[in-house]
Design a protein around this motif. Structure first.
Motif, PDB file in Angstrom:
ATOM      1  N   ASP A  12       0.822  -1.213   0.000  1.00  0.00           N
ATOM      2  CA  ASP A  12       0.000   0.000   0.000  1.00  0.00           C
ATOM      3  C   ASP A  12       0.857   1.264   0.000  1.00  0.00           C
ATOM      4  OD1 ASP A  12      -2.517  -1.072  -0.136  1.00  0.00           O
ATOM      5  OD2 ASP A  12      -3.068  -0.672   1.942  1.00  0.00           O
ATOM      6  N   MET A  13       1.904   1.262   0.798  1.00  0.00           N
ATOM      7  CA  MET A  13       2.719   2.458   0.948  1.00  0.00           C
ATOM      8  C   MET A  13       3.573   2.745  -0.276  1.00  0.00           C
ATOM      9  SD  MET A  13       1.639   3.643   3.715  1.00  0.00           S
ATOM     10  CE  MET A  13       2.766   4.999   3.979  1.00  0.00           C
ATOM     11  N   GLN A  14       3.628   1.809  -1.203  1.00  0.00           N
ATOM     12  CA  GLN A  14       4.309   2.059  -2.477  1.00  0.00           C
ATOM     13  C   GLN A  14       3.323   2.371  -3.599  1.00  0.00           C
ATOM     14  OE1 GLN A  14       7.754  -0.816  -3.294  1.00  0.00           O
ATOM     15  NE2 GLN A  14       6.632  -1.860  -1.667  1.00  0.00           N
ATOM     16  N   GLY A  15       2.050   2.518  -3.261  1.00  0.00           N
ATOM     17  CA  GLY A  15       1.046   2.775  -4.278  1.00  0.00           C
ATOM     18  C   GLY A  15       0.546   1.527  -4.965  1.00  0.00           C
ATOM     19  N   LYS A  16       0.919   0.367  -4.442  1.00  0.00           N
ATOM     20  CA  LYS A  16       0.410  -0.892  -4.972  1.00  0.00           C
ATOM     21  C   LYS A  16      -0.889  -1.246  -4.249  1.00  0.00           C
ATOM     22  CE  LYS A  16       5.119  -2.613  -5.841  1.00  0.00           C
ATOM     23  NZ  LYS A  16       6.094  -3.710  -5.570  1.00  0.00           N
ATOM     24  N   ASP A  17      -1.480  -2.366  -4.625  1.00  0.00           N
ATOM     25  CA  ASP A  17      -2.723  -2.803  -3.991  1.00  0.00           C
ATOM     26  C   ASP A  17      -2.404  -3.866  -2.956  1.00  0.00           C
ATOM     27  OD1 ASP A  17      -5.268  -3.463  -3.256  1.00  0.00           O
ATOM     28  OD2 ASP A  17      -5.838  -4.385  -5.159  1.00  0.00           O
ATOM     29  N   GLY A  18      -2.477  -3.492  -1.687  1.00  0.00           N
ATOM     30  CA  GLY A  18      -2.202  -4.447  -0.621  1.00  0.00           C
ATOM     31  C   GLY A  18      -3.382  -5.314  -0.236  1.00  0.00           C
ATOM     32  N   ALA A  19      -4.546  -5.094  -0.854  1.00  0.00           N
ATOM     33  CA  ALA A  19      -5.758  -5.810  -0.438  1.00  0.00           C
ATOM     34  C   ALA A  19      -5.605  -7.331  -0.473  1.00  0.00           C
ATOM     35  CB  ALA A  19      -6.946  -5.367  -1.293  1.00  0.00           C
ATOM     36  N   PRO A  20      -5.040  -7.915  -1.550  1.00  0.00           N
ATOM     37  CA  PRO A  20      -4.927  -9.390  -1.546  1.00  0.00           C
ATOM     38  C   PRO A  20      -4.131  -9.928  -0.349  1.00  0.00           C
ATOM     39  CG  PRO A  20      -4.586  -8.544  -3.759  1.00  0.00           C
ATOM     40  CD  PRO A  20      -4.614  -7.359  -2.849  1.00  0.00           C
ATOM     41  N   ALA A  21      -3.078  -9.247   0.043  1.00  0.00           N
ATOM     42  CA  ALA A  21      -2.288  -9.700   1.188  1.00  0.00           C
ATOM     43  C   ALA A  21      -3.097  -9.571   2.478  1.00  0.00           C
ATOM     44  CB  ALA A  21      -0.988  -8.914   1.289  1.00  0.00           C
ATOM     45  N   TYR A  22      -3.781  -8.435   2.665  1.00  0.00           N
ATOM     46  CA  TYR A  22      -4.611  -8.275   3.860  1.00  0.00           C
ATOM     47  C   TYR A  22      -5.725  -9.323   3.898  1.00  0.00           C
ATOM     48  CZ  TYR A  22      -2.682  -3.496   4.250  1.00  0.00           C
ATOM     49  OH  TYR A  22      -1.863  -2.407   4.375  1.00  0.00           O
ATOM     50  N   GLU A  23      -6.373  -9.549   2.767  1.00  0.00           N
ATOM     51  CA  GLU A  23      -7.468 -10.518   2.720  1.00  0.00           C
ATOM     52  C   GLU A  23      -6.985 -11.924   3.046  1.00  0.00           C
ATOM     53  OE1 GLU A  23      -8.882  -9.758  -1.175  1.00  0.00           O
ATOM     54  OE2 GLU A  23     -10.018  -7.965  -0.601  1.00  0.00           O
ATOM     55  N   GLN A  24      -5.772 -12.244   2.579  1.00  0.00           N
ATOM     56  CA  GLN A  24      -5.205 -13.543   2.917  1.00  0.00           C
ATOM     57  C   GLN A  24      -4.967 -13.647   4.416  1.00  0.00           C
ATOM     58  OE1 GLN A  24      -5.030 -16.103   1.135  1.00  0.00           O
ATOM     59  NE2 GLN A  24      -3.648 -17.487   2.204  1.00  0.00           N
ATOM     60  N   ALA A  25      -4.530 -12.552   5.021  1.00  0.00           N
ATOM     61  CA  ALA A  25      -4.314 -12.545   6.474  1.00  0.00           C
ATOM     62  C   ALA A  25      -5.635 -12.776   7.218  1.00  0.00           C
ATOM     63  CB  ALA A  25      -3.688 -11.220   6.900  1.00  0.00           C
ATOM     64  N   VAL A  26      -6.699 -12.107   6.771  1.00  0.00           N
ATOM     65  CA  VAL A  26      -8.001 -12.274   7.423  1.00  0.00           C
ATOM     66  C   VAL A  26      -8.523 -13.696   7.223  1.00  0.00           C
ATOM     67  CG1 VAL A  26     -10.417 -11.547   7.342  1.00  0.00           C
ATOM     68  CG2 VAL A  26      -8.596  -9.829   7.341  1.00  0.00           C
TER      69      VAL A  26
END
Length: 481
Positions: free
Chosen positions: A274-288
């Motif tokens: 996220d902090m590089q302007g990429k989409d961190g959602a897949p990583a967060y969703e995997q964590a959840v």
């Protein structure tokens, strides 16, 4: 005595130059010297004058005209290319540099300049290719090695970055920043090999010692755990604390590659992306998915949606996080911020007040609560002023605290004292768009339209696409009414 001309067969490459000179002399003879030669000389002089005055647009235009008049001159094309880079006319720069090379060949300087133009266009791979060609002729060029090392990292070519940094270390044997980059790249890719390099940097540069110690502690904690994925994860988290987001992503990606069930590593991998302007959602969703009962995983996924402007979706995860960790003021505050963003001021106030109740001595929650009241011009006299005063009591030299209290006073009619506090806030943080916006509103209420316009334009310049920039734009429109 005049030397005899060389036989044509002995220097065949000289004929095009002789022919070009003859054509130029013929043109001068036919047209008269002044109409051709003097304008070119004047343009050269104009370019020099404009460059000295840092008017790069004018310099580029003058040299473009010279290049157009002298299409057979590699020097004219080359200088036009360099001037075009300074003027940020990168398409023109590429065209001129290639034209110069077509006339008299490539040089390391020309490859370097072309690489700079490609980089400015966003074509990183083309830039690297040009700098690599330049490096073949200038293997010890300091500036060229720096270009390559920095941009190999950007491109994710870490092995090439290490090779280049080793070459740069030979050129700069006493520069600790070079050895620091070598050490941190080692920490991200082979953390067990990094401590000796990091210790060397700490000995060379006390300024870098805190960052080095953070990484050394992370490596030691990971090694004590005994699992390599934990070492990579702790190093990745340390890099996030240093705002080294690319290296954080590199280390955390290796952590989840070793252990695909490592939920916490996925959380911080998403943050690094996220902090590089990429989409961190897949990583967060995997964590959840891996750890649905983790308040950290739920919270960071909620923060992700808050960052993308989708506060309604964010609430699903933030409220889930709050149910899992009800004593956490940061979660309560973020829930309040999400409700404020969707316009539910009552629930926003309730949650922000809860954050303060959970930790009354932490100024962060008072700052958020006070800012909520003044930003929304909501219940300022009854609750905004007391919250702002408490924040100043806890942090008297905090620019945001003074800004909040100053604007709360303005909103409640105490313009003189409000102005004093806002000016103090500005002295502490001269780049804060909120302070300029609040001063603009103050001057507008004082009837000082010119000063109001100046402050509001400054807020807009500092935050053109943000919240206070938007408010400043609205206020400027009202000034003209």
């Amino acid at each position: 005595m005049t030397a005899a001309p060389a036989a044509p067969s002995s220097q065949p490459a000289a004929w095009p130059a002789i022919l070009r000179a003859a054509l130029l002399l013929a043109a001068v003879a036919l047209l008269g010297a002044q109409p051709v030669v003097l304008p070119i000389a004047e343009k050269w002089l104009a370019a020099q004058t404009a460059t000295a005055a840092q008017d790069y647009t004018a310099a580029a235009q003058a040299l473009a005209e010279v290049a157009a008049r002298l299409p057979y001159s590699a020097q004219a094309q080359h200088r036009a290319g360099l001037a075009a880079i300074s003027a940020e006319r990168f398409d023109d720069a590429i065209r001129y540099l290639k034209a110069a090379a077509a006339l008299d060949g490539w040089t390391a300087t020309r490859h370097t300049a072309l690489g700079d133009a490609y980089l400015a266009q966003g074509n990183l791979e083309a830039a690297l290719a040009e700098w690599e060609l330049a490096l073949a002729d200038l293997p010890n060029d300091d500036a060229l090695l720096v270009r390559l090392a920095n941009n190999y990292e950007t491109a994710g070519r870490y092995a090439d970055a290490v090779t280049t940094l080793n070459a740069l270390a030979a050129v700069r044997p006493n520069d600790p920043t070079v050895f620091y980059r070598l050490a941190v790249l080692t920490a991200a890719t082979a953390p067990n090999d990094a401590p000796p390099r990091l210790a060397l940097v700490a000995a060379q540069s006390p300024d870098l010692a805190p960052a080095v110690q953070l990484l050394l502690d992370a490596i030691a904690a990971g090694q004590a755990n005994g699992n390599p994925e934990v070492t990579f994860a702790k190093v990745g988290y340390a890099f996030e604390q240093l705002s080294e987001w690319r290296l954080a992503e590199l280390a955390l990606a290796q952590a989840v590659a070793i252990n695909p069930n490592y939920a916490d590593a996925y959380v911080y991998l998403g943050l690094a992306q996220d902090m590089q302007g990429k989409d961190g959602a897949p990583a967060y969703e995997q964590a959840v998915t891996l750890a649905p009962d983790s308040p950290v995983a739920q919270f960071y996924l909620g923060l992700h949606y808050r960052r993308t402007g989708d506060s309604q979706t964010a609430l699903t995860y933030l409220l889930a996080a709050q149910q899992l960790d009800q004593a956490n003021p940061a979660i309560a505050a973020e829930v309040g911020g999400a409700y404020a963003a969707i316009g539910d001021l009552t629930l926003a106030e309730n949650w922000l007040t809860q954050a303060v109740t959970l930790d009354e001595q932490d100024v962060r929650w008072w700052l958020l609560l006070a800012r909520f009241y003044v930003d929304n011009e909501y219940r300022v006299a009854d609750f905004g002023l007391p919250a702002a005063r408490q924040a100043v009591a806890l942090a008297p030299d905090n620019a945001q605290a003074l800004d909040n209290l100053g604007f709360a006073l303005v909103l409640t009619g105490d313009l003189a004292n409000g102005q004093k506090l806002l000016e103090q806030a500005l002295a502490l943080d001269p780049q804060a768009p909120s302070v300029y916006y609040h001063l603009g509103v103050l001057h507008s209420r004082q009837g000082q339209t010119a000063d109001a316009e100046l402050m509001l334009n400054h807020a807009l310049a500092l935050d053109p696409d943000g919240y206070y920039g938007g408010l400043a734009l609205q206020a400027l429109a009202r000034l003209g009414q």
